[in-house]
Design a protein around this motif. Structure first.
Motif, PDB file in Angstrom:
ATOM      1  N   SER A 276       0.823  -1.212   0.000  1.00 30.81           N
ATOM      2  CA  SER A 276       0.000   0.000   0.000  1.00 30.81           C
ATOM      3  C   SER A 276       0.857   1.262   0.000  1.00 30.81           C
ATOM      4  O   SER A 276       0.528   2.252  -0.656  1.00 30.81           O
ATOM      5  N   PHE A 277       2.003   1.217   0.736  1.00 26.45           N
ATOM      6  CA  PHE A 277       2.866   2.398   0.766  1.00 26.45           C
ATOM      7  C   PHE A 277       3.533   2.625  -0.587  1.00 26.45           C
ATOM      8  O   PHE A 277       3.649   3.754  -1.049  1.00 26.45           O
ATOM      9  N   LEU A 278       3.953   1.537  -1.250  1.00 28.10           N
ATOM     10  CA  LEU A 278       4.573   1.664  -2.574  1.00 28.10           C
ATOM     11  C   LEU A 278       3.598   2.275  -3.570  1.00 28.10           C
ATOM     12  O   LEU A 278       3.977   3.097  -4.409  1.00 28.10           O
ATOM     13  N   GLU A 279       2.330   1.890  -3.448  1.00 23.71           N
ATOM     14  CA  GLU A 279       1.317   2.443  -4.348  1.00 23.71           C
ATOM     15  C   GLU A 279       1.116   3.931  -4.053  1.00 23.71           C
ATOM     16  O   GLU A 279       1.016   4.753  -4.965  1.00 23.71           O
ATOM     17  N   GLU A 280       1.078   4.277  -2.759  1.00 24.08           N
ATOM     18  CA  GLU A 280       0.903   5.684  -2.375  1.00 24.08           C
ATOM     19  C   GLU A 280       2.105   6.525  -2.813  1.00 24.08           C
ATOM     20  O   GLU A 280       1.955   7.674  -3.250  1.00 24.08           O
ATOM     21  N   LEU A 281       3.288   5.947  -2.743  1.00 24.61           N
ATOM     22  CA  LEU A 281       4.514   6.668  -3.054  1.00 24.61           C
ATOM     23  C   LEU A 281       4.595   7.057  -4.524  1.00 24.61           C
ATOM     24  O   LEU A 281       5.140   8.089  -4.872  1.00 24.61           O
ATOM     25  N   GLY A 282       4.047   6.211  -5.391  1.00 23.89           N
ATOM     26  CA  GLY A 282       4.137   6.543  -6.807  1.00 23.89           C
ATOM     27  C   GLY A 282       3.677   5.417  -7.706  1.00 23.89           C
ATOM     28  O   GLY A 282       4.189   5.247  -8.817  1.00 23.89           O
ATOM     29  N   ASP A 283       2.728   4.631  -7.215  1.00 26.42           N
ATOM     30  CA  ASP A 283       2.210   3.489  -7.989  1.00 26.42           C
ATOM     31  C   ASP A 283       3.314   2.524  -8.380  1.00 26.42           C
ATOM     32  O   ASP A 283       3.307   1.953  -9.484  1.00 26.42           O
ATOM     33  N   PHE A 284       4.300   2.326  -7.494  1.00 24.36           N
ATOM     34  CA  PHE A 284       5.338   1.329  -7.746  1.00 24.36           C
ATOM     35  C   PHE A 284       4.791  -0.049  -7.412  1.00 24.36           C
ATOM     36  O   PHE A 284       4.138  -0.244  -6.388  1.00 24.36           O
ATOM     37  N   GLU A 285       5.061  -0.992  -8.300  1.00 26.04           N
ATOM     38  CA  GLU A 285       4.532  -2.332  -8.098  1.00 26.04           C
ATOM     39  C   GLU A 285       5.395  -3.167  -7.173  1.00 26.04           C
ATOM     40  O   GLU A 285       4.946  -4.176  -6.646  1.00 26.04           O
ATOM     41  N   SER A 286       6.654  -2.759  -6.985  1.00 27.06           N
ATOM     42  CA  SER A 286       7.548  -3.534  -6.127  1.00 27.06           C
ATOM     43  C   SER A 286       8.666  -2.639  -5.613  1.00 27.06           C
ATOM     44  O   SER A 286       8.903  -1.549  -6.128  1.00 27.06           O
ATOM     45  N   GLU A 287       9.350  -3.149  -4.589  1.00 24.83           N
ATOM     46  CA  GLU A 287      10.503  -2.426  -4.056  1.00 24.83           C
ATOM     47  C   GLU A 287      11.590  -2.314  -5.119  1.00 24.83           C
ATOM     48  O   GLU A 287      12.295  -1.305  -5.210  1.00 24.83           O
ATOM     49  N   GLN A 288      11.707  -3.341  -5.946  1.00 20.25           N
ATOM     50  CA  GLN A 288      12.716  -3.329  -7.010  1.00 20.25           C
ATOM     51  C   GLN A 288      12.460  -2.181  -7.996  1.00 20.25           C
ATOM     52  O   GLN A 288      13.394  -1.506  -8.438  1.00 20.25           O
ATOM     53  N   GLU A 289      11.190  -1.958  -8.332  1.00 18.21           N
ATOM     54  CA  GLU A 289      10.859  -0.868  -9.248  1.00 18.21           C
ATOM     55  C   GLU A 289      11.197   0.486  -8.618  1.00 18.21           C
ATOM     56  O   GLU A 289      11.716   1.384  -9.288  1.00 18.21           O
ATOM     57  N   LEU A 290      10.911   0.627  -7.317  1.00 21.86           N
ATOM     58  CA  LEU A 290      11.243   1.863  -6.611  1.00 21.86           C
ATOM     59  C   LEU A 290      12.750   2.090  -6.603  1.00 21.86           C
ATOM     60  O   LEU A 290      13.223   3.201  -6.863  1.00 21.86           O
ATOM     61  N   ARG A 291      13.506   1.038  -6.330  1.00 22.91           N
ATOM     62  CA  ARG A 291      14.968   1.168  -6.335  1.00 22.91           C
ATOM     63  C   ARG A 291      15.474   1.541  -7.733  1.00 22.91           C
ATOM     64  O   ARG A 291      16.442   2.302  -7.869  1.00 22.91           O
ATOM     65  N   GLY A 292      14.823   1.024  -8.748  1.00 25.60           N
ATOM     66  CA  GLY A 292      15.208   1.390 -10.115  1.00 25.60           C
ATOM     67  C   GLY A 292      14.974   2.866 -10.381  1.00 25.60           C
ATOM     68  O   GLY A 292      15.796   3.530 -11.029  1.00 25.60           O
ATOM     69  N   PHE A 293      13.865   3.381  -9.851  1.00 28.23           N
ATOM     70  CA  PHE A 293      13.573   4.813 -10.008  1.00 28.23           C
ATOM     71  C   PHE A 293      14.622   5.653  -9.294  1.00 28.23           C
ATOM     72  O   PHE A 293      15.105   6.658  -9.820  1.00 28.23           O
ATOM     73  N   VAL A 294      14.976   5.253  -8.068  1.00 25.62           N
ATOM     74  CA  VAL A 294      15.983   5.986  -7.294  1.00 25.62           C
ATOM     75  C   VAL A 294      17.328   5.945  -8.014  1.00 25.62           C
ATOM     76  O   VAL A 294      18.040   6.946  -8.105  1.00 25.62           O
ATOM     77  N   ARG A 295      17.685   4.771  -8.549  1.00 29.79           N
ATOM     78  CA  ARG A 295      18.954   4.649  -9.280  1.00 29.79           C
ATOM     79  C   ARG A 295      18.964   5.567 -10.503  1.00 29.79           C
ATOM     80  O   ARG A 295      19.979   6.188 -10.816  1.00 29.79           O
ATOM     81  N   ASP A 296      17.809   5.667 -11.184  1.00 30.60           N
ATOM     82  CA  ASP A 296      17.720   6.542 -12.354  1.00 30.60           C
ATOM     83  C   ASP A 296      17.951   8.004 -11.949  1.00 30.60           C
ATOM     84  O   ASP A 296      18.656   8.742 -12.651  1.00 30.60           O
TER      85      ASP A 296
END
Length: 498
Positions: A276-296
């Motif tokens: 639920s927090f990942l979705e609130e943060l930016g509709d990220f489907e997984s922690e891996q996707e969020l980490r990819g965004f941060v790396r970008d």
């Protein structure tokens, strides 16, 4: 059978005859021209005659039907109005003609007092103006430069550290009676005074407890030491060193008093990366996707630092032929514009608002020097761009606006509308063109790569606040993003509204 009657009777307007004039141009400095314009009296009479020719057929004079009054009477009644109109027309026409014919490229508006200029009854019409221009210098040789390109590697540790900073903006904050530690949040009120005279105040500002606190025109260097083990309700006093670029010359370099009252000490607990927090943060489907965004984001920041380093190296090697004096008025006028341009560039490069505030405060504290350097760079790169036909294209603007929107709370179309309304599309164009020129120079250079060893943690040593201790209002002109994270949540929400 001919059908061209209408075209045969249509009158083609005559081309406007140029003003007969003499322009004397002096160059008191590389970026300034003083111009004296002399217009023969015969030209003044020609313009007056044309103006009266236009007004007489429709003039309303008491005792006569419209357009039937004698010309002498019309000239007498409308004399002042017509002469003022002719003065304005002659000034506009002659200024345009001088700007087109003379060998300089204006970067500002002509500086003269319209009201003080008089149209003479007899003799030549003379007036004088000054105008800021692009400096004239020989284009430096830019092909075949030897450059060192810094290369940063983004590690998993870098991603983790950055992710924690992002999550820190969503941390649960809880007031505590415990002593503050570096990294905690403090709610503070700070009063600034000089020899007992009140200057300004920061009211209940939430800050991150860091080693150094920077302000728009000063810095508390020993903030971490000064506030060590502080608790809620405590008041401590320290010194702010006013920057050399402060607005009030007499205060530059001076140390003034800061009375810091801690309203609250807040400890934070990072949120868990639940679905639920990942979705609130930016509709990220997984922690891996969020980490990819941060790396970008980190990659874009590293690319920005690389480009800045290359830019500095390029300009340093090319600056020898651009040793010209810059007018104080030009530097002052461009300071805020250059700062706003840099903020746009930092946003499109993935930097968050904490980083941008630090940059803005550092730039303000050394505004004159940084603006002069930026102007010299611009003139050099712009001259190369003109000679090589480098310019910004529609797609370049779209890409730039998309990156800026990603760091803001607005949809792309709203970002564009705001930039157009504030007149900042010019700044976007400049940074696109300058970046293209740097890329062109680097492509033609001999480049050796050099791995950068990151010191780590430096950016966490300082927290920046937009506040002028000398109570000027310049900080209000730097728009701050509503959302301070590196996620696209805000832009996505704005798009959904639209």
């Amino acid at each position: 059978m001919s059908t061209s009657t209408e075209s045969e009777t249509t009158q083609v307007p005559e081309e406007k005859k140029p003003v007969q004039l003499e322009a004397k141009v002096e160059s008191p400095s590389a970026c300034l021209r003083e111009v004296i314009v002399t217009i023969p009296h015969a030209e003044v009479e020609r313009y007056l005659k044309d103006a009266y020719d236009e007004i007489v057929p429709e003039a309303s004079v008491a005792g006569f039907r419209a357009g039937r009054a004698p010309r002498k009477l019309v000239e007498k009644q409308f004399r002042d109005r017509v002469r003022e109109q002719v003065k304005g027309t002659l000034l506009m026409d002659s200024l345009a003609q001088v700007s087109e014919n003379e060998n300089f490229s204006a970067i500002g508006e002509p500086d003269f007092d319209f009201e003080s200029i008089e149209l003479p009854e007899e003799g030549d019409f003379k007036y004088q103006f000054s105008i800021e221009v692009r400096p004239d210098f020989e284009t430096p040789t830019w092909k075949g430069l030897e450059l060192s390109k810094p290369v940063e590697e983004i590690s998993d540790d870098d991603v983790q550290e950055s992710l924690e900073r992002v999550l820190g903006r969503y941390a649960t904050l809880e007031a505590t009676d415990e002593a503050a530690e570096l990294g905690d949040k403090l709610v503070v009120t700070i009063k600034f005074s000089d020899e007992g005279k009140f200057l300004s105040q920061i009211e209940e500002e939430r800050i991150t407890f860091c080693k150094r606190l920077s302000l728009s025109d000063g810095v508390i260097e020993d903030f971490g030491t000064l506030m060590k083990d502080v608790t809620e309700g405590e008041t401590r006093t320290g010194k702010v060193k006013v920057s050399e670029g402060a607005s009030i010359e007499a205060m530059r370099g001076k140390e003034i008093d800061a009375e810091i009252t801690v309203i609250e000490v807040l400890k934070s607990e990072l949120p868990k990366l639940t679905e639920s927090f990942l979705e609130e943060l930016g509709d990220f489907e997984s922690e891996q996707e969020l980490r990819g965004f941060v790396r970008d984001s980190l990659t874009r920041q590293a690319d920005y630092r690389t480009q800045q380093s290359l830019r500095e190296s390029v300009v340093e090697k090319l600056a020898g032929s651009a040793d010209f004096e810059l007018p104080e008025s030009l530097v002052q006028r461009q300071t805020q514009r250059e700062l706003q341009r840099k903020v746009l560039e930092l946003r499109r490069s993935g930097f968050d608002e904490d980083n941008i505030r630090r940059f803005v405060n550092a730039s303000r504290q050394n505004a004159k020097a940084s603006t002069e350097a930026a102007l010299r760079e611009h003139f050099i790169l712009e001259k190369i761009a003109e000679e090589e036909n480098v310019d910004a294209e529609a797609g370049d603007y779209d890409a730039e606006i998309a990156l800026i929107a990603q760091q803001s709370d607005m949809a792309e179309r709203k970002v564009r509308a705001r930039l157009e309304k504030s007149g900042q599309m010019d700044a976007i164009r400049n940074q696109i063109v300058e970046r293209k020129v740097i890329e062109m120079i680097v492509e033609a250079a001999k480049v050796s790569e050099e791995k950068v060893e990151k010191s780590g943690g430096d950016e966490d040593d300082e927290f920046a606040v937009y506040h002028s201790v000398l109570a000027t209002r310049e900080e209000a002109s730097i728009p701050e993003a509503k959302y301070e994270d590196n996620t696209p949540k805000a832009a996505e929400k704005e798009t959904e509204k639209d």
